[in-house]
Design an enzyme around this catalytic site. Structure first.
Site, PDB file in Angstrom:
ATOM      1  N   TYR A   1       0.848  -1.194   0.000  1.00 56.32           N
ATOM      2  CA  TYR A   1       0.000   0.000   0.000  1.00 56.32           C
ATOM      3  C   TYR A   1       0.880   1.239   0.000  1.00 56.32           C
ATOM      4  O   TYR A   1       1.780   1.376   0.826  1.00 56.32           O
ATOM      5  CB  TYR A   1      -0.908   0.011   1.233  1.00 56.32           C
ATOM      6  CG  TYR A   1      -1.795   1.229   1.319  1.00 56.32           C
ATOM      7  CD1 TYR A   1      -2.863   1.385   0.446  1.00 56.32           C
ATOM      8  CD2 TYR A   1      -1.561   2.207   2.274  1.00 56.32           C
ATOM      9  CE1 TYR A   1      -3.686   2.501   0.514  1.00 56.32           C
ATOM     10  CE2 TYR A   1      -2.378   3.326   2.361  1.00 56.32           C
ATOM     11  CZ  TYR A   1      -3.433   3.467   1.481  1.00 56.32           C
ATOM     12  OH  TYR A   1      -4.242   4.575   1.555  1.00 56.32           O
TER      13      TYR A   1
ATOM     14  N   ASP B   1       9.332   2.413   0.022  1.00 55.29           N
ATOM     15  CA  ASP B   1       8.281   3.154   0.711  1.00 55.29           C
ATOM     16  C   ASP B   1       8.222   2.718   2.168  1.00 55.29           C
ATOM     17  O   ASP B   1       8.175   1.533   2.478  1.00 55.29           O
ATOM     18  CB  ASP B   1       6.934   2.887   0.023  1.00 55.29           C
ATOM     19  CG  ASP B   1       5.775   3.551   0.742  1.00 55.29           C
ATOM     20  OD1 ASP B   1       6.010   4.548   1.447  1.00 55.29           O
ATOM     21  OD2 ASP B   1       4.640   3.074   0.584  1.00 55.29           O
TER      22      ASP B   1
ATOM     23  N   LYS C   1       4.157   9.158   8.444  1.00 59.26           N
ATOM     24  CA  LYS C   1       3.831   9.836   9.690  1.00 59.26           C
ATOM     25  C   LYS C   1       4.806   9.568  10.828  1.00 59.26           C
ATOM     26  O   LYS C   1       4.849  10.325  11.798  1.00 59.26           O
ATOM     27  CB  LYS C   1       2.423   9.427  10.115  1.00 59.26           C
ATOM     28  CG  LYS C   1       2.265   7.921  10.344  1.00 59.26           C
ATOM     29  CD  LYS C   1       0.817   7.514  10.587  1.00 59.26           C
ATOM     30  CE  LYS C   1       0.048   7.362   9.316  1.00 59.26           C
ATOM     31  NZ  LYS C   1       0.431   6.201   8.489  1.00 59.26           N
TER      32      LYS C   1
END
Length: 357
Positions: free
Chosen positions: A184, A279, A296
């Site tokens: 994702y 990622d 985050k």
């Protein structure tokens, strides 16, 4: 000792908190709900609030997983958090293992982070102009991640992946990307692709509203399948701008890469003049990607993200060169301060070995 009870809402509930949240918080904050030692468990206020939210937001939430569709039960409306604990608006106390999906690595509302944020807010929350804190957080990220020589701060992991992809296409002057089934990378159009069965497929939109023309350039393959990558590279020779993946998959179960997998895709991307993008870097395995995206976790609980990599690639980004990406809240002082303090805590010897809360 506190009595713990498993609930169908996917968290553990502590029925008898020994002290109120405010008593344990060094930075005093007014709470809207007193925390009670009542053993009776009720979600009446959460139910009322969620019913109202259904008329205000799609599905009553601002992010789909909060609607509890996959786990069942009544969504819990949270009032406050501290350490490993959280309290809902009914006053129920829970032990929380999610940590806001990563940023609360030392527990929620860490005293040192709250103190820094309180001081930073006195100077303002958004400048829309450079601030020194951007330099400080950027230096810490570059120092911590060997693959990043230069970076750009944004507001979320989705923004970081979207910008990294645009940058890869601009730098290579190619349009196609390869992503893996189960990885994702946020909700930008090119990543919302449903992986097909078999060895490899062209991506098809996995959400209404995503143009087929956009996802037609997204190629998908099973994770850990080197042969699939080799086939895609040959079938689309000279067209692939980048290959993006989670080095260790964490969004469809915990999937560790085979020993030779990352080595193979690093070799293939170099041979094909495509960029390798890691990622949400979780582990390095000795492989150095061309670009890295961070979410985050670098903000200590504030909205933040970043992408970075080789200097020659990053210098394609405006205003140095024409690949455009911007944001009024990029590098805002609150997110920078929260991230800096959290990264300082991470660097303290033995800090991550301690249980918070």
């Amino acid at each position: 000792m506190e009595a713990l009870a498993s609930t169908k809402w996917g968290v553990w509930r502590s029925k008898a908190p020994s002290a109120s949240h405010s008593d344990r918080c060094a930075v005093r904050m007014q709470l809207s709900v007193p925390h009670s030692t009542n053993n009776d468990f009720s979600l009446r206020k959460s139910q009322q609030a969620f019913t109202l939210s259904m008329d205000l937001m799609p599905g009553g939430v601002n992010s789909p997983v909060r609607a509890f569709k996959s786990v069942g039960g009544q969504p819990i409306v949270i009032d406050s958090v501290k350490g490993s604990r959280m309290w809902d608006i009914d006053g129920n106390e829970y032990i929380h293992y999610v940590g806001s999906w990563g940023p609360a690595i030392f527990g929620h509302a860490h005293d040192k982070v709250l103190a820094v944020l309180a001081e930073t807010m006195k100077k303002g929350t958004s400048f829309g102009a450079p601030c020194l804190l951007e330099n400080n957080l950027s230096e810490m990220v570059i120092s911590a991640v060997p693959s990043i020589e230069m970076g750009r701060l944004v507001n979320s992991g989705t923004e970081a992946c979207m910008a990294a992809l645009r940058l890869a296409c601009a730098f290579t002057a190619k349009q196609k990307i390869i992503k893996f089934d189960g990885c994702y990378h946020g909700h930008a159009d090119p990543f919302l692709v449903k992986a097909g069965s078999g060895v490899a497929t062209l991506g098809l939109p996995d959400s209404p509203g995503v143009p087929k023309a956009v996802t037609a350039n997204t190629l998908t393959a099973p994770f850990n399948d080197i042969l699939a990558i080799e086939k895609l590279s040959e079938d689309h020779k000279g067209e692939i701008a980048a290959l993006i993946l989670e080095p260790v998959v964490g969004n469809s179960g915990f999937i560790v890469p085979k020993f030779e997998f990352l080595d193979a895709i690093r070799k293939i991307t170099k041979e094909k003049n495509a960029l390798l993008i890691f990622d949400e870097l979780k582990s390095i395995f000795g492989i150095v990607p061309d670009l890295t995206t961070l979410g985050k976790i670098i903000g200590g609980g504030l909205p933040v993200g970043a992408y970075g990599g080789r200097r020659d690639i990053m210098e394609m980004v405006a205003p140095v060169r024409p690949m455009y990406q911007a944001g009024t809240l990029n590098g805002n002082p609150l997110a920078m301060a929260g991230g800096i303090e959290t990264l300082k805590l991470i660097k303290e010897p033995g800090k991550l070995d301690k249980v918070t809360g």
